[in-house]
Design an enzyme around this catalytic site. Structure first.
Site, PDB file in Angstrom:
ATOM      1  N   HIS A 100      42.037  -3.660  58.813  1.00 46.54           N
ATOM      2  CA  HIS A 100      41.908  -3.890  57.229  1.00 46.54           C
ATOM      3  C   HIS A 100      41.828  -5.261  57.044  1.00 46.54           C
ATOM      4  O   HIS A 100      42.050  -6.150  57.834  1.00 46.54           O
ATOM      5  CB  HIS A 100      43.589  -3.204  56.938  1.00 46.54           C
ATOM      6  CG  HIS A 100      43.653  -1.910  57.126  1.00 46.54           C
ATOM      7  ND1 HIS A 100      44.570  -1.628  58.135  1.00 46.54           N
ATOM      8  CD2 HIS A 100      43.713  -0.882  56.375  1.00 46.54           C
ATOM      9  CE1 HIS A 100      44.850  -0.167  58.340  1.00 46.54           C
ATOM     10  NE2 HIS A 100      44.555   0.143  57.167  1.00 46.54           N
TER      11      HIS A 100
ATOM     12  N   ASP B  57      45.187  -7.159  57.425  1.00 48.50           N
ATOM     13  CA  ASP B  57      45.601  -7.163  58.898  1.00 48.50           C
ATOM     14  C   ASP B  57      45.198  -8.820  59.308  1.00 48.50           C
ATOM     15  O   ASP B  57      45.845  -9.265  60.185  1.00 48.50           O
ATOM     16  CB  ASP B  57      45.101  -6.120  59.768  1.00 48.50           C
ATOM     17  CG  ASP B  57      45.130  -5.128  59.250  1.00 48.50           C
ATOM     18  OD1 ASP B  57      46.485  -4.831  58.623  1.00 48.50           O
ATOM     19  OD2 ASP B  57      44.523  -3.820  59.851  1.00 48.50           O
TER      20      ASP B  57
ATOM     21  N   GLU C 230      39.815   9.461  55.594  1.00 48.96           N
ATOM     22  CA  GLU C 230      41.008   9.727  56.260  1.00 48.96           C
ATOM     23  C   GLU C 230      41.846  10.499  55.804  1.00 48.96           C
ATOM     24  O   GLU C 230      42.543  10.048  54.766  1.00 48.96           O
ATOM     25  CB  GLU C 230      41.606   8.634  56.829  1.00 48.96           C
ATOM     26  CG  GLU C 230      42.583   8.792  58.121  1.00 48.96           C
ATOM     27  CD  GLU C 230      43.084   7.744  58.909  1.00 48.96           C
ATOM     28  OE1 GLU C 230      44.418   7.907  58.969  1.00 48.96           O
ATOM     29  OE2 GLU C 230      42.498   6.788  58.989  1.00 48.96           O
TER      30      GLU C 230
ATOM     31  N   GLU D  97      43.048  12.118  61.609  1.00 51.96           N
ATOM     32  CA  GLU D  97      44.145  11.611  62.833  1.00 51.96           C
ATOM     33  C   GLU D  97      44.985  12.679  63.277  1.00 51.96           C
ATOM     34  O   GLU D  97      45.214  13.609  62.393  1.00 51.96           O
ATOM     35  CB  GLU D  97      45.057  10.659  61.993  1.00 51.96           C
ATOM     36  CG  GLU D  97      46.167  10.004  62.697  1.00 51.96           C
ATOM     37  CD  GLU D  97      47.094   9.047  61.893  1.00 51.96           C
ATOM     38  OE1 GLU D  97      48.369   9.252  61.869  1.00 51.96           O
ATOM     39  OE2 GLU D  97      46.394   8.137  61.363  1.00 51.96           O
TER      40      GLU D  97
ATOM     41  N   HIS E 154      48.246  12.821  61.022  1.00 48.74           N
ATOM     42  CA  HIS E 154      48.102  13.558  59.752  1.00 48.74           C
ATOM     43  C   HIS E 154      47.958  15.020  59.579  1.00 48.74           C
ATOM     44  O   HIS E 154      48.384  15.708  58.691  1.00 48.74           O
ATOM     45  CB  HIS E 154      47.044  12.830  59.225  1.00 48.74           C
ATOM     46  CG  HIS E 154      47.297  11.085  58.723  1.00 48.74           C
ATOM     47  ND1 HIS E 154      46.271  10.610  58.318  1.00 48.74           N
ATOM     48  CD2 HIS E 154      48.398  10.397  59.173  1.00 48.74           C
ATOM     49  CE1 HIS E 154      46.912   9.132  58.221  1.00 48.74           C
ATOM     50  NE2 HIS E 154      47.978   9.208  58.605  1.00 48.74           N
TER      51      HIS E 154
ATOM     52  N   ASP F 228      41.475   9.328  64.559  1.00 50.57           N
ATOM     53  CA  ASP F 228      42.662   8.042  64.960  1.00 50.57           C
ATOM     54  C   ASP F 228      43.348   9.154  65.783  1.00 50.57           C
ATOM     55  O   ASP F 228      44.181   9.957  65.419  1.00 50.57           O
ATOM     56  CB  ASP F 228      43.316   7.883  63.459  1.00 50.57           C
ATOM     57  CG  ASP F 228      42.580   6.630  62.762  1.00 50.57           C
ATOM     58  OD1 ASP F 228      41.496   6.295  63.437  1.00 50.57           O
ATOM     59  OD2 ASP F 228      43.503   6.028  61.808  1.00 50.57           O
TER      60      ASP F 228
ATOM     61  N   ASP G  12      55.538  10.424  59.648  1.00 52.67           N
ATOM     62  CA  ASP G  12      54.216   9.757  60.560  1.00 52.67           C
ATOM     63  C   ASP G  12      54.868   8.885  61.712  1.00 52.67           C
ATOM     64  O   ASP G  12      55.061   7.610  61.103  1.00 52.67           O
ATOM     65  CB  ASP G  12      53.281   9.258  59.726  1.00 52.67           C
ATOM     66  CG  ASP G  12      52.024   9.107  60.225  1.00 52.67           C
ATOM     67  OD1 ASP G  12      51.732   9.938  61.263  1.00 52.67           O
ATOM     68  OD2 ASP G  12      51.061   8.792  59.528  1.00 52.67           O
TER      69      ASP G  12
ATOM     70  N   ASP H 207      53.352   7.780  64.556  1.00 48.99           N
ATOM     71  CA  ASP H 207      52.430   7.054  65.108  1.00 48.99           C
ATOM     72  C   ASP H 207      52.467   6.639  66.807  1.00 48.99           C
ATOM     73  O   ASP H 207      52.244   5.394  66.867  1.00 48.99           O
ATOM     74  CB  ASP H 207      51.999   5.779  64.372  1.00 48.99           C
ATOM     75  CG  ASP H 207      51.362   5.924  62.912  1.00 48.99           C
ATOM     76  OD1 ASP H 207      50.709   7.122  62.929  1.00 48.99           O
ATOM     77  OD2 ASP H 207      51.765   5.413  62.080  1.00 48.99           O
TER      78      ASP H 207
ATOM     79  N   ASP I   4      45.373   4.530  66.739  1.00 51.25           N
ATOM     80  CA  ASP I   4      46.384   4.320  65.544  1.00 51.25           C
ATOM     81  C   ASP I   4      47.477   4.496  65.771  1.00 51.25           C
ATOM     82  O   ASP I   4      48.355   5.391  65.291  1.00 51.25           O
ATOM     83  CB  ASP I   4      45.701   5.178  64.176  1.00 51.25           C
ATOM     84  CG  ASP I   4      46.358   4.693  63.045  1.00 51.25           C
ATOM     85  OD1 ASP I   4      47.123   3.631  62.973  1.00 51.25           O
ATOM     86  OD2 ASP I   4      46.324   5.451  62.052  1.00 51.25           O
TER      87      ASP I   4
END
Length: 436
Positions: free
Chosen positions: A100, A103, A231, A267, A270, A295, A306, A308, A338
């Site tokens: 991003h 980031d 996404e 993802e 998700h 992802d 979530d 991750d 991710d």
């Protein structure tokens, strides 16, 4: 040149299944040929800049646990972070990365300063890419963290926020194109709502459609050849997200005439939040012609949010890559991790170990999926199950050549009285387990 952050750790190499070295691959061999293609070219691994180098290790009950030397909002710190990131990509042997805008650049006092900072770091990234060979899988804009986006970006009730977000996306598409990014991702982090009491649902959906059309129009205007990806996610941070799952996004794209312009970045975590399996979302995206990229992570199945985490379930990966391969494999997409460390995993080596485990898990899943495809372990039983539809009469039925009256007459004159057949689910589950 080494930054020193990873100490004396050397480039990660393949050592085979019997290795006990935590900093070695046991299954991932980039040059191994799977179904006529290098494993690296099948999987197209990418490292997520945000979770790997930007996440501070906080949770809803506690703050930062990671103490990184680049955790300052300055250009000097951003370049140090880039130095460490590209060293990490080289140590790991990851062919791609994703980011991003927020980031990689310090936050400026206004849009112009944000753009200036982004352009400066993009030039730095270009040098790093040239020296390391690492490529950009996709870029995106963070349209959810800053407080200006607390009521959404494209769906915000304030047109100034819509405009700021649209301008930000333009700069991020420009950056992605300059770096040779193969995709551009849109994740509607706050494109949703908490309550209908203060939400004009139709207006917000129309705004989102206008926003996405602007992105597609700009892509064609500048000649960007990458893929635009959306996404899906059902909730978090808003209670009701507009891009809930594959089916929801497809309906949205169809309504706005964009089903041939945009594909999906799916993802695993998700999918789980939406109440689906990962392979369901992949198979549906393939069936609808909108599969683009992955992802890769997993959620804790008990937590309900979530988390991750890095993938570690080989049967899940086997079924996921089965559907990726069955759909023809990645075109411009890939496997982006991710995934983030647990907040107690403080050592720099933990960053590598998490990715190594995920890459090995995906490699095992890919090889199992490839064997199932080559042996027709699942496709042949599937063909047998639907074989009745291959008859001439059934094909006419499928093509719409019979009316309801004609079908009724057919059932009566032929005395059609079908009997159910076993679905063989247990057999097929056992077949999958034989391959993993």
């Amino acid at each position: 040149m080494s930054t020193g952050f990873f100490g004396d750790i050397q480039k990660v190499k393949y050592e085979g299944p019997d290795s006990t070295n935590p900093l070695a691959f046991r299954y991932y061999q980039p040059d191994e040929i799977v179904m006529g293609k290098r494993m690296e070219d099948h999987l197209r691994f990418a490292v997520a800049y945000w979770h790997t180098f930007t996440w501070p290790g906080g949770d809803p009950f506690g703050g930062q646990t990671f103490l990184r030397p680049w955790f300052e909002d300055t250009m000097k710190a951003a370049k140090l972070k880039a130095d460490v990131a590209f060293e990490f990509f080289s140590l790991l042997g990851s062919p791609y990365y994703c980011f991003h805008d927020a980031d990689v650049r310090p936050e400026g006092k206004n849009f112009a300063e944000n753009t200036k900072n982004l352009n400066e770091i993009v030039d730095y990234f270009a040098e790093k890419q040239a020296s390391t060979g690492t490529k950009l899988l996709w870029g995106t804009a963070n349209l959810f963290s800053n407080r200006r986006y607390m009521s959404g970006a494209a769906t915000n009730p304030d047109p100034d926020v819509f405009a700021f977000a649209a301008a930000t996306v333009k700069t991020c598409i420009d950056a992605t194109q300059k770096l040779g990014g193969e995709n551009y991702v849109l994740w509607g982090g706050r494109e949703g709502y908490e309550t209908l009491l203060n939400t004009d649902l139709k207006r917000e959906l129309d705004q989102l459609g206008r926003f996405l059309n602007l992105v597609v129009e700009y892509k064609h205007k500048i000649g960007y050849t990458g893929t635009i990806l959306i996404e899906p996610k059902p909730q978090e941070p808003t209670k009701h997200q507009y891009d809930y799952d594959v089916a929801t996004v497809y309906g949205f794209l169809k309504k706005h005439g964009l089903e041939n312009e945009v594909k999906l970045n799916i993802e695993q975590g998700h999918a789980i939040l939406a109440g689906h399996s990962f392979e369901h979302e992949l198979a549906l995206a393939n069936a609808l012609g909108i599969f683009g990229s992955i992802d890769m992570n997993r959620n804790d199945y008990q937590s309900g949010w979530d988390t991750d985490q890095f993938p570690n379930n080989v049967p899940e990966m086997a079924l996921a890559y089965y559907h990726v391969l069955a759909g023809g494999g990645f075109k411009t997409g890939g496997t982006n991790f991710d995934s983030k460390l647990r907040r107690q995993s403080l050592d720099p080596a933990d960053l590598l170990i998490g990715h190594i485990g995920g890459m090995d898990c995906c490699a095992r899943g890919l090889k199992a999926a490839a064997r199932m495809i080559e042996d027709k372990a699942l496709s042949q039983p599937l063909a047998d199950r639907y074989a009745g539809w291959e008859s001439a009469e059934a094909q006419k039925l499928f093509r719409g050549e019979y009316s309801l009256d004609e079908i009724t007459n057919w059932v009566e004159t032929k005395d059609v009285n079908p009997q159910p057949r076993s679905g063989k689910q247990e057999l097929l589950e056992n077949v999958v387990n034989r391959y993993v």
